[in-house]
Design an enzyme around this catalytic site. Structure first.
Site, mmCIF file in Angstrom:
data_model
loop_
_atom_site.group_PDB
_atom_site.id
_atom_site.type_symbol
_atom_site.label_atom_id
_atom_site.label_comp_id
_atom_site.label_asym_id
_atom_site.label_seq_id
_atom_site.Cartn_x
_atom_site.Cartn_y
_atom_site.Cartn_z
ATOM 1 N N GLU A 185 0.850 -1.188 0.000
ATOM 2 C CA GLU A 185 0.000 0.000 0.000
ATOM 3 C C GLU A 185 0.893 1.249 0.000
ATOM 4 O O GLU A 185 1.939 1.275 0.649
ATOM 5 C CB GLU A 185 -0.875 -0.019 1.253
ATOM 6 N N LYS A 240 -10.412 0.333 -0.662
ATOM 7 C CA LYS A 240 -10.223 0.104 0.769
ATOM 8 C C LYS A 240 -11.426 0.594 1.566
ATOM 9 O O LYS A 240 -11.861 1.738 1.439
ATOM 10 C CB LYS A 240 -8.950 0.812 1.236
ATOM 11 N N CYS A 295 -4.442 -3.321 4.459
ATOM 12 C CA CYS A 295 -3.944 -2.735 5.712
ATOM 13 C C CYS A 295 -4.950 -2.802 6.852
ATOM 14 O O CYS A 295 -5.225 -3.868 7.381
ATOM 15 C CB CYS A 295 -3.490 -1.294 5.448
#
Length: 514
Positions: free
Chosen positions: A82, A183, A216
């Site tokens: 990321e 995300k 993440c």
């Protein structure tokens, strides 16, 4: 610094799994690259497209080198981290020059390398596509994405008429975009919008079947990380991340390992390298073994390549039983801790049948949460510590190191700093100093070896076991699972000092209520 590939008896088990999978033709070669990103020195200042391209080109040059190196080692898929292409700490306005529109691959089949003019202003997509095509490798990368919207007909559309997403994009060996994931759980990312709806994104490969995608901070939430496993049955996951390590409970490789182990999945985790910001820790994790690295001593990038067994959903369920957490399959008999087997001691199979001492407790701020803690006293003991309705029970025997203080810590409640989510945690941790107030401090070294059985009466089945040895050495429980309504793990014979042994429970259903 820690950089670990395989370890002794675990390596034997890993080899057995790989050899069996090879015999069945069910392995593949995977790669992750921990990248030291070239950062924009003034990320808050809006800049034009040309500057943004010149900046991103510096990182993409490295990506091309590493994709080629991975392919030469036989890798069929590579995961980049990321923020690895563009960096971080942008505002909504300052990232504008970095944005490209990533088409929905479920609606449009497109190889930017083969048809570069089909979608304008997609230079980064083109380079990634050609990278995949040239090296005949699946490429997973993260980039900023814009999707235009109509403020008159979409109540959630931002006033500037576009969504800005933190986006993972996946290319197959022809350079075609096969997956796009926005995300869901942002971590103080002012440049990006939360998608209007949660996405469950998967893609299929000829060498290993189906993979899921998330990013993440997503790993700490039910949607989409856990739901990919529980609802869709996905057993292989790609995971770009820019994770800042935080001991004693949330170092990158520590939780990557815990997630893979508890969920029974393969996790291909690629982190950004920025040692000064505490960002490092990547790996290729399966339920049985891992190839990983954690390095804070320099800023060099690191490519990891490993042969990985294909995980089959039905096979895993058959071997390990259904439900969560899953009992680890190791191919060997699982026993109670050694000190519970000595004939000279009264110790039954269930440690609850031994009287536990309710030690005098104190509080310590750990991971910004107010833990109830009790110190370990003497070479062996049997402790019970409670916080609200969560009671944690520790049976232990240890070597004695007079300068190392350990506590059994318990927390049940809402975590509200750097994210809001509900936790239930039982943790055996080495304190950073000699006082209880130091027990939330960060340390990654220890000399004390501890055999233990740790368990708690968790209200959730989503409990992630982590075991961390001195020098950021990942370890694994001898046994982990559920019994008698309690979640437990046990370990004997660690070769290094114990830094943390944690049962990290997530009570997802209480997040929104809180």
């Amino acid at each position: 610094m820690a950089s670990h590939i395989l370890g002794d008896s675990s390596a034997v088990l890993w080899l057995c799994h790989v050899l069996l999978a090879q015999a069945l033709g069910r392995t593949y070669m995977a790669a992750v690259y921990e990248h030291r990103a070239v950062l924009n020195p003034n990320p808050g200042q809006p800049l034009g497209r040309q500057f943004a391209l010149e900046h991103m080109w510096q990182n993409l040059d490295v990506f091309e080198e590493q994709a080629a190196a991975a392919a030469k080692q036989g890798a069929q898929i590579i995961v980049f981290p990321e923020d690895g292409i563009h960096g971080f700490n942008y505002t909504r306005e300052s990232i504008a020059g970095y944005l490209e529109t990533v088409p929905d691959p479920t609606a449009v089949r497109w190889s930017p390398c083969s048809e570069p003019e089909r979608v304008p202003h997609t230079e980064v997509l083109r380079r990634l596509s050609c990278m995949a095509k040239k090296n005949a490798i699946y490429v997973v990368a993260n980039m900023p994405d814009r999707q235009d919207c109509d403020i008159l007909n979409d109540a959630r559309c931002p006033l500037d008429g576009r969504y800005q997403f933190n986006t993972d994009v996946v290319f197959d060996t022809s350079g075609t975009i096969v997956a796009r994931y926005h995300k869901q759980n942002l971590y103080f990312e002012a440049a990006f919008d939360t998608p209007p709806e949660c996405e469950h994104v998967t893609f299929d490969t000829p060498f290993a079947g189906r993979f899921g995608v998330f990013t993440c901070f997503d790993i700490l939430f039910y949607e989409p990380a856990v739901s990919l496993v529980e609802k869709l049955g996905v057993r292989q996951l790609v995971y770009p991340t820019a994770w800042m390590n935080q001991l004693p409970l949330l170092a990158a490789v520590q939780f990557q390992r815990a997630f893979s182990h508890a969920a029974g999945v393969t996790l291909l985790a690629a982190n950004v390298r920025a040692a000064g910001l505490g960002m490092t820790g990547s790996g290729i994790f399966t339920p049985w073994q891992e190839v990983y690295q954690h390095n804070t001593e320099n800023e060099d990038g690191r490519l990891l390549v490993s042969e990985v067994p294909v995980l089959d959903h039905e096979e895993i369920n058959h071997r390990r039983g259904r439900g969560w957490p899953l009992e680890p399959f190791s191919g060997q008999e699982l026993l109670q801790p050694q000190f519970c087997q000595e004939e000279a001691r009264e110790c039954r199979e269930d440690p609850n049948q031994r009287p536990a001492s309710y030690s005098s407790t104190s509080t310590a701020l750990m991971m910004y949460d107010n833990f109830t803690v009790a110190p370990l006293e003497g070479p062996e003991g049997n402790l019970m510590v409670c916080d609200k309705l969560l009671c944690c029970h520790l049976l232990y025997r240890r070597t004695y190191e007079p300068n190392e203080l350990y506590v059994l810590g318990v927390f049940s409640g809402l975590h509200v700093v750097h994210g809001t989510y509900h936790l239930e945690v039982c943790a055996l941790v080495r304190c950073a100093g000699s006082t209880l107030a130091s027990c939330g401090g960060e340390t990654d070294h220890a000399s004390t070896r501890i055999d233990f059985h740790l368990q708690g009466n968790f209200s959730t089945r989503h409990v992630f076991p982590s075991l961390l040895g001195s020098g950021m050495q990942l370890d694994r429980p001898d046994r982990h699972g559920q019994k008698g309504g309690k979640v437990f793990m046990s370990r004997t014979g660690m070769r290094s000092g114990l830094v943390t042994a944690s049962l990290y429970g997530r009570v997802y259903e209480k997040d929104n209520k809180s």
